[in-house]
Design a protein around this motif. Sequence first.
Motif, short mmCIF file in Angstrom:
data_model
loop_
_atom_site.label_atom_id
_atom_site.label_comp_id
_atom_site.label_asym_id
_atom_site.label_seq_id
_atom_site.Cartn_x
_atom_site.Cartn_y
_atom_site.Cartn_z
N ALA A 88 0.80 -1.84 -0.14
CA ALA A 88 0.08 -0.05 0.69
C ALA A 88 1.28 1.41 -0.14
O ALA A 88 0.16 2.19 -0.63
N ILE A 89 2.41 0.99 0.29
CA ILE A 89 2.54 2.55 0.63
C ILE A 89 3.77 2.33 -1.02
O ILE A 89 4.07 3.79 -1.53
N ALA A 90 4.10 0.99 -1.31
CA ALA A 90 4.49 1.71 -3.03
C ALA A 90 3.55 2.45 -3.58
O ALA A 90 4.33 3.20 -4.42
N VAL A 91 2.17 1.77 -3.37
CA VAL A 91 1.94 2.30 -3.93
C VAL A 91 0.91 3.70 -4.42
O VAL A 91 0.58 4.53 -5.21
N ALA A 92 0.69 3.99 -3.27
CA ALA A 92 0.59 5.40 -2.58
C ALA A 92 1.80 6.43 -2.79
O ALA A 92 2.01 7.88 -3.33
N ALA A 93 2.96 5.66 -2.82
CA ALA A 93 4.64 6.47 -3.10
C ALA A 93 4.07 6.78 -5.02
O ALA A 93 4.76 7.96 -5.38
N GLU A 94 3.81 6.08 -6.51
CA GLU A 94 3.42 5.68 -7.60
C GLU A 94 2.26 7.28 -7.54
O GLU A 94 2.58 7.82 -8.76
N HIS A 95 1.61 7.72 -6.22
CA HIS A 95 0.62 8.92 -6.26
C HIS A 95 1.57 9.84 -7.09
O HIS A 95 1.97 10.39 -6.26
N PRO A 96 0.62 10.93 -7.73
CA PRO A 96 1.71 12.42 -8.63
C PRO A 96 1.17 13.07 -7.32
O PRO A 96 2.51 14.53 -7.31
N VAL A 97 0.56 12.92 -6.76
CA VAL A 97 0.46 13.96 -5.10
C VAL A 97 1.28 13.80 -4.59
O VAL A 97 1.83 14.88 -3.68
N ALA A 98 2.27 12.85 -4.31
CA ALA A 98 2.64 12.26 -3.54
C ALA A 98 4.09 13.49 -3.47
O ALA A 98 4.54 13.25 -2.51
N LYS A 99 4.85 13.46 -4.49
CA LYS A 99 5.69 13.97 -5.49
C LYS A 99 5.51 15.63 -4.57
O LYS A 99 5.95 17.06 -4.61
N PHE A 100 4.03 16.11 -4.12
CA PHE A 100 3.90 18.03 -4.10
C PHE A 100 2.48 17.96 -2.63
O PHE A 100 2.61 19.14 -2.59
N GLY A 101 2.25 16.82 -2.27
CA GLY A 101 1.34 17.28 -1.46
C GLY A 101 2.02 15.89 -0.43
O GLY A 101 2.51 15.87 0.11
N MET A 102 0.48 15.45 -0.08
CA MET A 102 1.01 14.24 0.76
C MET A 102 -0.30 13.14 0.94
O MET A 102 -2.01 13.08 0.35
N VAL A 103 -0.23 11.83 0.85
CA VAL A 103 -0.82 10.60 0.70
C VAL A 103 -1.13 10.05 1.62
O VAL A 103 0.52 9.60 2.18
N GLU A 104 -2.26 9.81 2.56
CA GLU A 104 -2.67 9.28 3.51
C GLU A 104 -2.55 8.05 3.64
O GLU A 104 -3.62 7.50 3.33
N VAL A 105 -1.78 6.77 4.05
CA VAL A 105 -2.20 5.79 3.95
C VAL A 105 -3.27 4.76 5.34
O VAL A 105 -2.27 5.12 6.45
N ARG A 106 -4.46 4.44 5.60
CA ARG A 106 -5.34 4.29 6.10
C ARG A 106 -5.69 2.99 6.35
O ARG A 106 -6.59 2.50 4.55
N PRO A 107 -5.69 1.55 6.99
CA PRO A 107 -6.48 0.26 6.47
C PRO A 107 -7.39 0.12 7.06
O PRO A 107 -7.86 1.03 8.08
N PHE A 108 -8.77 0.16 6.34
CA PHE A 108 -9.99 -0.26 7.17
C PHE A 108 -9.89 -1.02 8.06
O PHE A 108 -9.12 -1.63 8.53
N TRP A 109 -11.05 -0.60 8.93
CA TRP A 109 -11.29 -1.86 9.67
C TRP A 109 -11.63 -3.17 9.71
O TRP A 109 -12.57 -3.35 9.35
N THR A 110 -11.09 -4.21 10.35
CA THR A 110 -11.42 -5.12 9.78
C THR A 110 -11.18 -6.43 11.88
O THR A 110 -10.72 -5.75 11.92
N ASP A 111 -12.04 -6.78 12.20
CA ASP A 111 -12.39 -8.10 12.71
C ASP A 111 -11.97 -9.55 12.60
O ASP A 111 -10.98 -9.14 11.88
#
Length: 111
Positions: A88-111
């Motif tokens: 997930a971090i690798a995918v987020a790092a590839e997003h173009p906004v990661a170079k200029f802004g911020m991409v927060e990675v948050r897992p969904f809640w699972t039981d």
Amino acid sequence: MKYLLLICQETAEGFPGATPEELDAEPWVEEMTRRGVRLDGNRTRSSEDATTVRVRNGSRLVTDGPYAETKEQMAGFDIIECADLDEAIAVAAEHPVAKFGMVEVRPFWTD
């Protein structure tokens, strides 16, 4: 595991210094969709168009604007499905906004 990517800009003005070509997420969207990682996503309207809802002591409180005044503002979101946080971090790092802004990675809640 599903993750929410919060695509954030650092100012209300967007991404100063970035060209539209540098911020074009379409190639990223196409690639992540092709790989079966991206499930959904979209841009969001500015925080000025946000409405915050709270219920306290049975009364509904509605406030124009975001939950909190912060320097960063959410500009969009993506829902991805990855094997683990590292992917997930690798995918987020590839997003173009990661170079200029911020991409927060948050897992969904699972039981």
